[in-house]
Design an enzyme around this catalytic site. Structure first.
Site, PDB file in Angstrom:
ATOM      1  N   SER A   1       0.760  -1.304  -0.130  1.00 15.60           N
ATOM      2  CA  SER A   1      -0.033  -0.029   0.123  1.00 15.60           C
ATOM      3  C   SER A   1       0.754   1.231  -0.049  1.00 15.60           C
ATOM      4  O   SER A   1       0.517   2.294  -0.333  1.00 15.60           O
ATOM      5  CB  SER A   1      -0.830  -0.005   1.283  1.00 15.60           C
ATOM      6  OG  SER A   1      -1.747  -1.118   1.072  1.00 15.60           O
TER       7      SER A   1
ATOM      8  N   GLY B   1      -4.253  -2.232  -0.967  1.00 13.35           N
ATOM      9  CA  GLY B   1      -3.616  -1.899  -2.104  1.00 13.35           C
ATOM     10  C   GLY B   1      -3.251  -0.454  -2.076  1.00 13.35           C
ATOM     11  O   GLY B   1      -3.943   0.438  -1.609  1.00 13.35           O
TER      12      GLY B   1
ATOM     13  N   GLY C   1      -2.929   3.421  -3.638  1.00 15.01           N
ATOM     14  CA  GLY C   1      -3.866   4.528  -4.595  1.00 15.01           C
ATOM     15  C   GLY C   1      -5.048   4.657  -4.557  1.00 15.01           C
ATOM     16  O   GLY C   1      -5.746   4.263  -3.389  1.00 15.01           O
TER      17      GLY C   1
ATOM     18  N   CYS D   1      -9.308  -2.563   3.469  1.00 15.08           N
ATOM     19  CA  CYS D   1      -8.667  -1.229   2.936  1.00 15.08           C
ATOM     20  C   CYS D   1      -8.890  -0.884   1.591  1.00 15.08           C
ATOM     21  O   CYS D   1     -10.281  -0.287   1.380  1.00 15.08           O
ATOM     22  CB  CYS D   1      -7.236  -1.456   3.333  1.00 15.08           C
ATOM     23  SG  CYS D   1      -5.982   0.032   3.396  1.00 15.08           S
ATOM     24  N   LEU D   2      -8.218  -0.907   0.612  1.00 16.12           N
ATOM     25  CA  LEU D   2      -8.584  -0.717  -0.702  1.00 16.12           C
ATOM     26  C   LEU D   2      -9.674  -1.363  -0.983  1.00 16.12           C
ATOM     27  O   LEU D   2     -10.689  -1.104  -1.800  1.00 16.12           O
ATOM     28  CB  LEU D   2      -7.393  -0.750  -1.967  1.00 16.12           C
ATOM     29  CG  LEU D   2      -7.586  -0.469  -3.255  1.00 16.12           C
ATOM     30  CD1 LEU D   2      -7.820   0.995  -3.044  1.00 16.12           C
ATOM     31  CD2 LEU D   2      -6.229  -0.998  -3.959  1.00 16.12           C
TER      32      LEU D   2
ATOM     33  N   GLN E   1     -12.564   0.284   0.057  1.00 19.77           N
ATOM     34  CA  GLN E   1     -13.237   1.478  -0.718  1.00 19.77           C
ATOM     35  C   GLN E   1     -13.589   1.017  -2.027  1.00 19.77           C
ATOM     36  O   GLN E   1     -14.622   1.577  -2.509  1.00 19.77           O
ATOM     37  CB  GLN E   1     -11.922   2.339  -0.974  1.00 19.77           C
ATOM     38  CG  GLN E   1     -11.422   2.642   0.402  1.00 19.77           C
ATOM     39  CD  GLN E   1      -9.889   3.237   0.058  1.00 19.77           C
ATOM     40  OE1 GLN E   1      -9.328   3.371  -0.931  1.00 19.77           O
ATOM     41  NE2 GLN E   1      -9.368   3.643   1.248  1.00 19.77           N
TER      42      GLN E   1
ATOM     43  N   ASN F   1      -3.419   2.193   7.104  1.00 15.43           N
ATOM     44  CA  ASN F   1      -2.825   2.511   6.184  1.00 15.43           C
ATOM     45  C   ASN F   1      -3.613   3.117   4.901  1.00 15.43           C
ATOM     46  O   ASN F   1      -3.510   2.139   4.089  1.00 15.43           O
ATOM     47  CB  ASN F   1      -1.404   1.593   5.786  1.00 15.43           C
ATOM     48  CG  ASN F   1      -0.731   2.110   4.732  1.00 15.43           C
ATOM     49  OD1 ASN F   1      -0.837   3.388   4.415  1.00 15.43           O
ATOM     50  ND2 ASN F   1       0.146   1.054   4.247  1.00 15.43           N
TER      51      ASN F   1
ATOM     52  N   GLY G   1      -4.959   6.375   2.449  1.00 18.77           N
ATOM     53  CA  GLY G   1      -4.893   7.962   2.195  1.00 18.77           C
ATOM     54  C   GLY G   1      -6.030   8.397   1.499  1.00 18.77           C
ATOM     55  O   GLY G   1      -6.534   9.633   1.309  1.00 18.77           O
TER      56      GLY G   1
ATOM     57  N   HIS H   1      -6.733  -2.866   9.058  1.00 17.57           N
ATOM     58  CA  HIS H   1      -6.091  -4.004   8.800  1.00 17.57           C
ATOM     59  C   HIS H   1      -6.470  -5.026   9.965  1.00 17.57           C
ATOM     60  O   HIS H   1      -5.604  -5.038  10.867  1.00 17.57           O
ATOM     61  CB  HIS H   1      -4.756  -3.897   8.579  1.00 17.57           C
ATOM     62  CG  HIS H   1      -4.253  -3.433   7.271  1.00 17.57           C
ATOM     63  ND1 HIS H   1      -4.191  -4.249   6.195  1.00 17.57           N
ATOM     64  CD2 HIS H   1      -4.160  -2.112   6.752  1.00 17.57           C
ATOM     65  CE1 HIS H   1      -3.819  -3.538   4.915  1.00 17.57           C
ATOM     66  NE2 HIS H   1      -4.141  -2.257   5.258  1.00 17.57           N
TER      67      HIS H   1
ATOM     68  N   ASP I   1      -5.668  -7.939  10.070  1.00 19.25           N
ATOM     69  CA  ASP I   1      -4.388  -8.786   9.939  1.00 19.25           C
ATOM     70  C   ASP I   1      -3.267  -8.130  10.531  1.00 19.25           C
ATOM     71  O   ASP I   1      -2.115  -8.801  10.757  1.00 19.25           O
ATOM     72  CB  ASP I   1      -4.202  -9.210   8.535  1.00 19.25           C
ATOM     73  CG  ASP I   1      -4.018  -7.795   7.689  1.00 19.25           C
ATOM     74  OD1 ASP I   1      -5.154  -7.245   7.378  1.00 19.25           O
ATOM     75  OD2 ASP I   1      -2.899  -7.689   6.990  1.00 19.25           O
TER      76      ASP I   1
END
Lengths: 361, 1062
Positions: free
Chosen positions: A45, A219, A221, A246-247, A250, A288, A290, A331, A333
């Site tokens: 990430s 991941g 971006g 996470c990604l 989204q 983690n 953005g 996360h 994990d």
């Protein structure tokens, strides 16, 4: 060797180089975790990003093979205040500096990381470049400003071919947007027979494998740069238990009509308290990211918000109202970070098993 | 979940007097708790026996009781106040034990009083070794193999089973008192027997030693909704084996990878959940350096010393949050007071390194056993913050205020390699200096790791420092080297040493090259969120975050680590000075290095600098802040000692000027003042040769008081009775020399007293006179004292007042001062003047209601006593009688003579107040754990010179129903005077009696030992052995007949008279 970190706002931080001796450009982000530098650097990430550690000392326990979160990290650089002279840990296989050389990642130390963090906190994430002190500054700044943020990061970090992570209990397909090994570790602990597919796998590719469930990984971006994945999710969620991290979270949100936005400086660290809305329980989570899901964009008829960060209210979890599909922004994990939310993997297993029972019934 | 509305009145139990293992940290936690509870609208009743605390200020709680912390006394208060609940988890072990004994006494059930924070079951589970073991087994948490034993034989049998080395941990003792590491049978037999004796339940845990494991601590919090979190992790420099209170500690953990950290975090949170603690808790863990294996060592189900350290290390106010949780609030609804924007449910992220070093009392107790083990010996601690571990460590070393100002030690430098290795293998307080020296001599990390098991990372910090020394040495006046030195925490003084230069020159060089420190904020979140905490530390980095305000500011220098002679009293005065400064509209800036204290709570002052109290560090802050001036009168000798250096650097000292401070402290100048004023003082002379000392002693006439001129606070001061003793003293203590003169004073018999006076240059206010119970010769800090004086005539009081007024005005005192007098032949002689706040300030402030430190501060800032509403002279005496009693920590220290003399030995004090002197005495004794049964046995072992004096004491004890035991001479003498006496054998004497003196003490036959024998400090002397035996077996011991007489008098007062008619 004397090296500089330059930022797009024109600031220059002087320090000393370590790791790979190359010039690098990336988005400068900070993480507040006090341990886990190895896991962070190998977290995909952070692709295309230059990582600032707010902990004043890193490298103190070296690096070991067990704690890799990916084999070929794509983090663009490491910024720290102090690099440990000696590292001492029974598992250590090499020093952090040697590891960075091996991974071709440059580092710069001796930086006032607190001043830098405050800058990023107030101005937001910025582009930055690590250069030699002898380099032409003007040229370096123009190079920096000319650098366009790579939109296609996931393609760089995802596996290009499917591969298995064998087990014997449940068949799980993992879609690799930049997966952390810790996700595979958690699935392995639960004896899943896992197949990892590249980020551009289609719903059909997935259905062919007849999995019991699908996991969308973390991941790097902007999630909006992956329209095909969104399409895939819309099909898969109707048929199979789905879990996004996470990604992946989204993308799941976007697939169900919600919107995402770029945060000012993101959440990177592992002391983010997250409330499970149903129980009121609070977990400290490893984070983690953005980008985040816009709270107002979540259609309550389609999805429930299941978790929120207690301080800034970030949408930390979603659950589909009609399908066995859910996601979390953090996360579970961990690695690095607290294990408080690790039982979410068990929830996923439970969801898979219930679904299986229903089908078998 | 909102706070509870079914309770309204809450009692908070304080921790009593300062002793080793329980220092100022509980004043900090108790104060925070009281304020937090009041903030939530509860009525707070506070009880504590220690007057030298902020928590016993009337503005901290609604109702304040300074009463003994005994079951009886606290029960009486409960029956007056009827609290709905008691919060016992913020008063240390004393608070918890009190809660347990109140519960056992049945009063909590009877009155329906609830315990908040931690339930009794949890206290028991954490404190009782067997229950703890059971809990750990249930939770499947590994603990070292162990067994609870009640006899020494059981201990030996178990050790045979599991193999040596083993650790002995006595149940329910503070700071692990009486425990220890045993390598063999003999050691175990001795330590186990001692531990069983000291344990109030005669119970010890024998445990397989895991020496060499990493020792890790977690400070965790939990609320009733089972939200749990870690506030701070800490790692000991020293591996398992040394009490954590005696270990050098770093925060956060320095050598753990994330996996190891998270495993231990999980364990800690599981434990606090299992114990259902609502509040804070401390978990001590041991981690194998070569695997993921760990062991749970201990859980403290309460706020502890480590929580104070964790609070200061992170900025997270644990005690305050714990109190709020105890009344039902949850972590996710309490705001984090540091950021003001986030919630209390937040695990702090640090972007600096914190080092803590204990402060040991071995400078005062030169003959004490300095070996470190499972029993804590430190009286206090210092903390330092840096951006590198080396910087934090070196700042902490210079915060200690010991002879060594950095990692250079003359002794270590002079040691042979063999001695060096011995010092390294057998840890003492000074090991770090020897380790550093070893690196200078070329020892490798591997070699030293082999000898010590200290982690290579920590050893390398020291190695790095020695490498830097070499580099600095090689490059005199090189700016790059200097910058590097500063980044790794070298002081200007050390650089000057290495460059053969002067500290002032290094400073000038630095400043002219803009090499000055920046100040960074402690904000709990590593700068992720904007914070307003006015809490800073220095470092050498790019950005300075501490911006001086536009307001006029005053800097108050604190008193550094708690040590014998400079205790929590000075922190009390510091905090009050801050309050007064703020009341007058100035900004109050505090500098201090002690993490235990209230003054280092960032919410107390307008700005806190957590820094070493050295000239360099103080000047650095002054140059940034540019305060109007500095107040040094409240930070004890620490602050006073800085005054001259500050003035040399152009800093304004507020209040009494440095020249006038000097006139009080310099003997010759002071003699002139006394002579000019026509006051009396004992004759004193100075000599610079052995012969000279002997000669002037003879001139003055024995007994005389001797001491070296260059040490303060009674160090190495002794009363000698003849030339033989004088020669012995000179041989053992101090060689007279030109630069080390010896002072000889006439030793006058008489009652001592002291006064604190506030002077505005013109008027002089004496809040009160305190009469010492013990005759001259016992250090004022070790004396019992009574207010108002009980044996002084009006004339004597007038003499004292007149002398004080004259001295204060003549010494141009502006602020506060302390004067000690001796009353000899009805005349007041001046013994000593301290031109600063003394340790009696909190005591007298509490008694008279005059906030003395505040009044003095206002005077220092220009107000007159008249303006403040005070008349010149002695403040009207109160009707209530107040007695101060010292409290000692002898049971924690081996080879320290408990005989009281001119050198201070006590660690804390208690106050007893009542309407009569006798009742006040009784309470003071009770507070000092000298509560004796209605009848019993008293052992009198008296110096032959004291025979006459012992008679009235013996008569008193006989009258109240105590059987007298004495050795031959004393027994015969007392029998002659018609007393019933049991004769006992002296040590090594055979046959004359069935009673052996040491045996009857050990067997618990004796309830009180009065011993005035052989105070020559030889550890082999009979007197010493008797005293040591009494202390080891927890038998109350008095070494002054004055104290014994006072105790007898108090006991008489609680007993019916038994007068025979015929």
């Amino acid at each position: 060797m004397k090296r500089y970190l330059i930022l797009e706002d024109g600031s220059i931080f002087k320090g000393e180089g370590f790791g790979a001796n190359i010039t690098t450009t990336g988005e400068v982000v900070f993480t507040t975790g006090m341990t886990g530098y190895q896991e962070a650097v190998t977290d995909q990430s952070f692709a295309n990003q230059i990582l600032v550690f707010t902990n004043p000392l890193i490298g103190n326990y070296g690096v070991n093979l067990d704690d890799y979160e990916s084999i070929e990290p794509r983090c663009k650089g490491v910024i720290c205040h102090e690099l440990a002279r000696t590292s001492s840990n029974w598992r250590q296989q090499s020093s952090f500096a040697d590891f960075l050389v091996q991974m071709n990642i440059p580092g710069i130390k001796g930086i006032d990381t607190r001043a830098l963090t405050k800058k990023l906190r107030s101005a937001g994430t910025m582009k930055g470049r690590i250069i030699d002190s002898t380099d032409d500054l003007e040229h370096a700044f123009s190079q920096l400003n000319a650098t366009v943020v790579n939109k296609n990061l996931v393609a760089q970090v995802s596996t290009s071919k499917p591969y298995p992570n064998p087990g014997s209990k449940r068949n799980v397909v993992v879609i690799d947007f930049g997966l952390k090994h810790s996700i595979l570790r958690e699935l392995a602990k639960r004896d899943c027979n896992t197949i990892v597919l590249p980020y551009n796998a289609t719903a059909e590719d997935i259905f062919k494998l007849k999995p019991d469930g699908v996991l969308l990984t973390n991941g790097p971006g902007d999630p909006k740069s992956l329209p095909a994945a969104i399409e895939m999710i819309q099909k898969v969620e109707q048929k199979l238990p789905l879990f996004g991290i996470c990604l992946g979270h989204q993308l799941f949100a976007l697939a169900n009509g919600a919107d995402t936005f770029k945060m000012k400086f993101g959440h990177r660290g592992f002391n983010h308290p997250v409330r499970e809305i149903a129980s009121g329980r609070i977990c400290f989570t490893s984070q983690n990211h953005g980008y985040a899901v816009a709270p107002d964009s979540v259609d309550n008829d389609v999805m429930n918000i299941t978790y929120r960060e207690i301080n800034d209210g970030t949408v930390e979890g979603l659950r589909h109202k009609n399908y066995p599909a859910f996601s979390v922004q953090f996360h579970p994990d961990a690695a690095p970070g607290p294990h408080d939310a690790v039982d979410i993997f068990d929830d996923f297993m439970h969801m898979i098993d219930t679904r299986k029972d229903e089908r078998n019934a | 979940m909102p706070k509870r509305t079914d309770i309204h009145k809450i009692m908070v139990i304080g921790s009593g007097p300062i002793i080793i293992g329980q220092a100022a940290e509980f004043d900090y936690s108790g104060t925070q708790a009281c304020m937090a509870l009041r903030e939530e609208g509860y009525e707070v009743v506070l009880v504590n026996s220690n007057p030298a605390t902020i928590m016993t200020d009337t503005e901290i709680a609604d109702r304040v009781y300074i009463e003994p912390l005994t079951t009886d006394s606290v029960s009486r208060i409960i029956r007056q106040e009827y609290p709905d609940a008691i919060l016992p988890t913020l008063g240390g072990q004393v608070g918890l034990n009190m809660a347990m004994s109140l519960s056992e006494a049945g009063i909590l059930d009877e009155l329906g009083i609830e315990l908040l924070g931690t339930k009794l079951t949890a206290i028991n589970q954490a404190e009782d070794r067997e229950l703890f073991k059971e809990l750990m087994n249930d939770l499947n948490e590994p603990i070292p193999p162990s067994k609870t034993v009640n006899t020494t034989q059981e201990a030996l049998d178990f050790a045979d089973e599991i193999g040596y080395p083993v650790i002995v941990r006595p149940a329910f003792t503070m700071g692990g008192t009486g425990g220890g590491l045993c390598d063999n049978k003999d050691q175990l037999a001795q330590i186990a027997a001692n531990g069983l004796d000291l344990s109030p339940v005669t119970q010890c845990l024998i445990e397989k030693s895991i020496t060499g494991y990493k020792e890790i601590e977690f400070e965790v919090m939990r609320d009733h909704k089972d939200n749990t979190m870690v506030v701070c992790s800490m790692e000991n420099f020293d591996p398992v084996g040394i009490h954590t209170g005696d270990s050098i500690v770093f925060a956060p953990t320095q050598t753990l990878a994330d996996r190891e950290y998270q495993i231990l975090r999980d364990v800690s949170l599981r434990l606090i959940s299992a114990l259902k603690i609502e509040g804070g808790c401390n978990v001590q863990l041991a981690l194998d350096p070569n695997s993921f294996n760990y062991n749970v060592i201990e859980v403290n189900p309460r706020v502890s010393r480590s929580s104070a350290l964790a609070s200061k290390a992170t900025g997270y106010p644990i005690a305050k949050m714990a109190a709020k949780i105890a009344v039902g609030l949850t972590l996710d609804e309490i705001k984090n007071p540091v950021t003001g924007t986030t919630f209390a449910e937040f695990e702090p992220a640090l972007d600096y390194v914190v080092a803590k070093i204990p402060r040991w009392p071995f400078d005062k107790f030169a003959r004490a056993n300095r070996k470190l083990g499972t029993q804590m010996k430190a009286t206090g601690e210092v903390m330092a913050i840096g951006r590198t571990a080396e910087e934090a460590l070196q700042k902490a070393v210079r915060s200690l205020e010991i002879d060594e100002k950095d990692l250079f030690s003359d002794e270590a430098q002079a040691a042979t390699d063999q001695k060096l290795e011995e010092k390294i293998m057998h840890p003492q307080d000074d090991r770090i200096f020897y380790l550093t020296e070893a690196f200078r001599r070329g020892y490798t990390i591997e070699e030293l790791h082999e000898l010590t098991k200290i982690n290579a990372y920590f050893l390398d910090l020291l190695k790095h420092i020695t490498e830097l020394e070499v580099e600095i040495c090689k490059n005199p006046n090189n700016l790059e080297s200097l910058e590097k030195a500063k980044k790794y925490g070298f002081s200007d003084m050390t650089v000057a040493k290495l460059w053969n230069s002067k500290e002032s020159k290094i400073r000038a060089l630095r400043k002219s090259n803009k090499l000055i420190p920046v100040y960074k904020m402690v904000d709990t979140c590593a700068a992720e969120f904007e914070s307003q905490t006015p809490y800073f530390y220095s470092t050498y980095d790019m950005e300075n975050e501490s911006v001086p305000s536009d307001r006029k500011s005053i800097l108050v220098v604190g008193s550094g680590p708690i040590r014998i002679g400079q205790g929590v009293e000075f922190d009390y005065a510091t905090v009050h000075s801050v309050k007064a400064i703020q009341k007058l509209g100035y900004e109050a800036i505090v500098m201090n290095s002690n993490p235990e204290t209230v003054s280092t709570d960032f919410s107390v002052s307008d700005k806190l600098y957590f820094e070493p109290l050295t000239l360099e560090d103080v000047l650095n802050v002054i140059e940034l802040e540019k305060p109007l001036g500095v107040i040094v009168q409240f930070g004890g000798q620490t602050a006073i000692n800085l005054a001259a250096g500050l003035v040399e650097n152009g800093v304004k000292i507020l209040g009494t000027t440095v020249e006038d401070l000097d006139r009080a402290e310099d003997r010759e100048l002071f003699d002139q003042v006394i002579n000019n004023l026509g006051l009396k003082q004992p004759i004193g002379k100075t000599a610079t040769t052995q012969e000279g000392v002997v000669k002037i002693a003879a001139e003055i006439g024995y007994p005389v008081l001797v001491r070296p001129s260059y040490v303060l606070g009674g160090r190495a001061m002794e009363i000698v009775n003849d030339e033989i003793e004088l020669n012995d003293y000179l041989e053992h203590n101090a060689k007279a020399a030109i630069d080390h003169p010896i002072l000889v004073d006439a030793y006058l018999e008489g009652m001592e007293c002291e006064v604190d006076a506030i002077c505005d240059g013109k008027d002089v206010l004496l809040p009160g006179i305190m009469e010492h119970i013990e005759h001259a010769g016992v250090h004022s800090g070790d004396s019992m004292a009574v207010y108002p004086p009980q044996s002084f005539s009006e004339d004597i009081k007038q003499q004292i007042v007149d002398a004080t007024k004259k001295l204060a005005v003549a010494l141009k005192c502006v602020g506060i001062m302390n004067i000690q007098f001796i009353i000899h032949d009805n005349e007041a002689y001046v013994l000593e003047v301290n031109p600063r706040a003394s340790r009696t300030v909190p005591f007298l402030s509490k008694i008279t209601g005059i906030e003395m430190a505040q009044v003095a501060t206002k005077v220092i800032l220009g107000q007159s006593l008249k303006e403040l509403g005070f008349k010149s002279g002695l403040y009207p005496e109160s009707k209530t009688i107040h007695v101060k009693a010292p409290v000692f920590s002898f049971s924690k220290l081996e080879d320290v003579d408990s005989y009281l003399g001119p050198e201070m030995k006590s660690t804390g004090e208690v106050m007893g107040s009542d309407h009569t002197f006798e009742k006040a005495l009784l309470k003071a004794f009770a507070g000092a754990k000298m509560e004796l049964p209605m009848s019993g046995n008293v052992l009198l072992t008296i110096d032959s010179n004291d025979k006459e004096a012992v008679l009235p004491v013996a008569q008193r004890f006989s009258r109240v129903g105590y059987r007298l035991f004495a050795t031959n001479g004393t027994a015969a003498f007392l029998k002659e005077h018609g007393l019933h006496v049991m004769k006992v054998n002296k040590i090594g004497e055979d046959g004359k009696s069935d009673l052996d003196i040491l045996k009857i003490i050990k067997d618990g036959q004796i309830q009180l030992v009065i011993n005035t024998m052989s105070h020559d400090q030889e550890v082999t002397s009979d007197g010493f052995t008797i005293r040591q035996t009494a202390i080891e077996h927890n038998v109350p011991l008095l070494t002054s007949l004055n104290t014994a007489d006072a105790l007898g008098r108090a006991m008489e007062n609680r007993t019916f008279a038994t007068d025979v008619i015929k």
